[in-house]
Design a protein around this motif. Structure first.
Motif, PDB file in Angstrom:
ATOM      1  N   GLU A  64       0.820  -1.195   0.000  1.00  0.00           N
ATOM      2  CA  GLU A  64       0.000   0.000   0.000  1.00  0.00           C
ATOM      3  C   GLU A  64       0.862   1.255   0.000  1.00  0.00           C
ATOM      4  O   GLU A  64       0.598   2.180   0.748  1.00  0.00           O
ATOM      5  N   TYR A  65       1.901   1.285  -0.802  1.00  0.00           N
ATOM      6  CA  TYR A  65       2.764   2.455  -0.846  1.00  0.00           C
ATOM      7  C   TYR A  65       3.210   2.720  -2.271  1.00  0.00           C
ATOM      8  O   TYR A  65       3.085   1.870  -3.138  1.00  0.00           O
ATOM      9  N   GLN A  66       3.731   3.922  -2.483  1.00  0.00           N
ATOM     10  CA  GLN A  66       4.204   4.304  -3.802  1.00  0.00           C
ATOM     11  C   GLN A  66       5.725   4.297  -3.822  1.00  0.00           C
ATOM     12  O   GLN A  66       6.367   4.562  -2.811  1.00  0.00           O
ATOM     13  N   TYR A  67       6.258   4.021  -4.979  1.00  0.00           N
ATOM     14  CA  TYR A  67       7.705   4.065  -5.147  1.00  0.00           C
ATOM     15  C   TYR A  67       8.138   5.518  -5.328  1.00  0.00           C
ATOM     16  O   TYR A  67       7.444   6.291  -5.990  1.00  0.00           O
ATOM     17  N   PRO A  68       9.297   5.876  -4.781  1.00  0.00           N
ATOM     18  CA  PRO A  68       9.784   7.236  -4.994  1.00  0.00           C
ATOM     19  C   PRO A  68      10.297   7.394  -6.427  1.00  0.00           C
ATOM     20  O   PRO A  68      11.199   6.686  -6.842  1.00  0.00           O
ATOM     21  N   ILE A  69       9.665   8.260  -7.170  1.00  0.00           N
ATOM     22  CA  ILE A  69      10.078   8.503  -8.555  1.00  0.00           C
ATOM     23  C   ILE A  69      10.215  10.000  -8.788  1.00  0.00           C
ATOM     24  O   ILE A  69       9.630  10.819  -8.084  1.00  0.00           O
ATOM     25  N   ASP A  70      10.981  10.335  -9.795  1.00  0.00           N
ATOM     26  CA  ASP A  70      11.195  11.718 -10.201  1.00  0.00           C
ATOM     27  C   ASP A  70      10.425  11.924 -11.503  1.00  0.00           C
ATOM     28  O   ASP A  70      10.610  11.160 -12.460  1.00  0.00           O
ATOM     29  N   LEU A  71       9.584  12.917 -11.550  1.00  0.00           N
ATOM     30  CA  LEU A  71       8.761  13.146 -12.740  1.00  0.00           C
ATOM     31  C   LEU A  71       9.577  13.555 -13.958  1.00  0.00           C
ATOM     32  O   LEU A  71       9.076  13.532 -15.082  1.00  0.00           O
ATOM     33  N   ASP A  72      10.846  13.896 -13.732  1.00  0.00           N
ATOM     34  CA  ASP A  72      11.722  14.236 -14.859  1.00  0.00           C
ATOM     35  C   ASP A  72      12.290  12.995 -15.549  1.00  0.00           C
ATOM     36  O   ASP A  72      12.868  13.100 -16.625  1.00  0.00           O
ATOM     37  N   TRP A  73      12.148  11.826 -14.932  1.00  0.00           N
ATOM     38  CA  TRP A  73      12.651  10.598 -15.535  1.00  0.00           C
ATOM     39  C   TRP A  73      11.761  10.182 -16.695  1.00  0.00           C
ATOM     40  O   TRP A  73      10.556  10.425 -16.707  1.00  0.00           O
ATOM     41  N   ILE A  76      20.688   6.209 -13.542  1.00  0.00           N
ATOM     42  CA  ILE A  76      19.558   7.134 -13.471  1.00  0.00           C
ATOM     43  C   ILE A  76      19.744   8.134 -12.332  1.00  0.00           C
ATOM     44  O   ILE A  76      19.424   9.311 -12.459  1.00  0.00           O
ATOM     45  N   VAL A  77      20.275   7.636 -11.207  1.00  0.00           N
ATOM     46  CA  VAL A  77      20.475   8.455 -10.002  1.00  0.00           C
ATOM     47  C   VAL A  77      21.955   8.400  -9.631  1.00  0.00           C
ATOM     48  O   VAL A  77      22.348   7.664  -8.730  1.00  0.00           O
TER      49      VAL A  77
END
Length: 89
Positions: A2-11, A49-50
């Motif tokens: 029940e959680y979201q992965y940390p993502i960057d919208l610029d990816w 990516i990071v």
């Protein structure tokens, strides 16, 4: 989960998919065990990516806060476990 992965919208979409694959491997390492080489391979792609340590730490901390799984600890164990084929936390 029940959680979201940390993502960057610029990816790009491909980069988001690859980062999610990395976090899925981290989850697998905690839940049932993950192939060490697979984990290292998806981590290498994650680092493309990071590349920065500060951003990596921020993303790892966000993921641990929501999931309870430490990406840092599993990566530390995988790097120190040369003879192991499977990493299980």
């Amino acid at each position: 989960m029940e959680y979201q992965y940390p993502i960057d919208l610029d990816w790009s979409t491909e980069e988001i998919v690859d980062v999610i694959k990395f976090f899925e491997c981290v989850e697998k390492g905690y839940e049932s065990g993950v192939n060490r080489e697979e984990l290292l391979e998806v981590y290498r792609r994650f680092k493309e990516i990071v590349p920065g340590k500060a951003q990596e730490k921020k993303i790892f901390d966000e993921f641990e806060e929501t999931s309870g799984y430490s990406s840092y600890l599993i990566m530390k164990k995988s790097k120190e476990s040369n003879g192991m084929k499977t990493i299980k936390m």
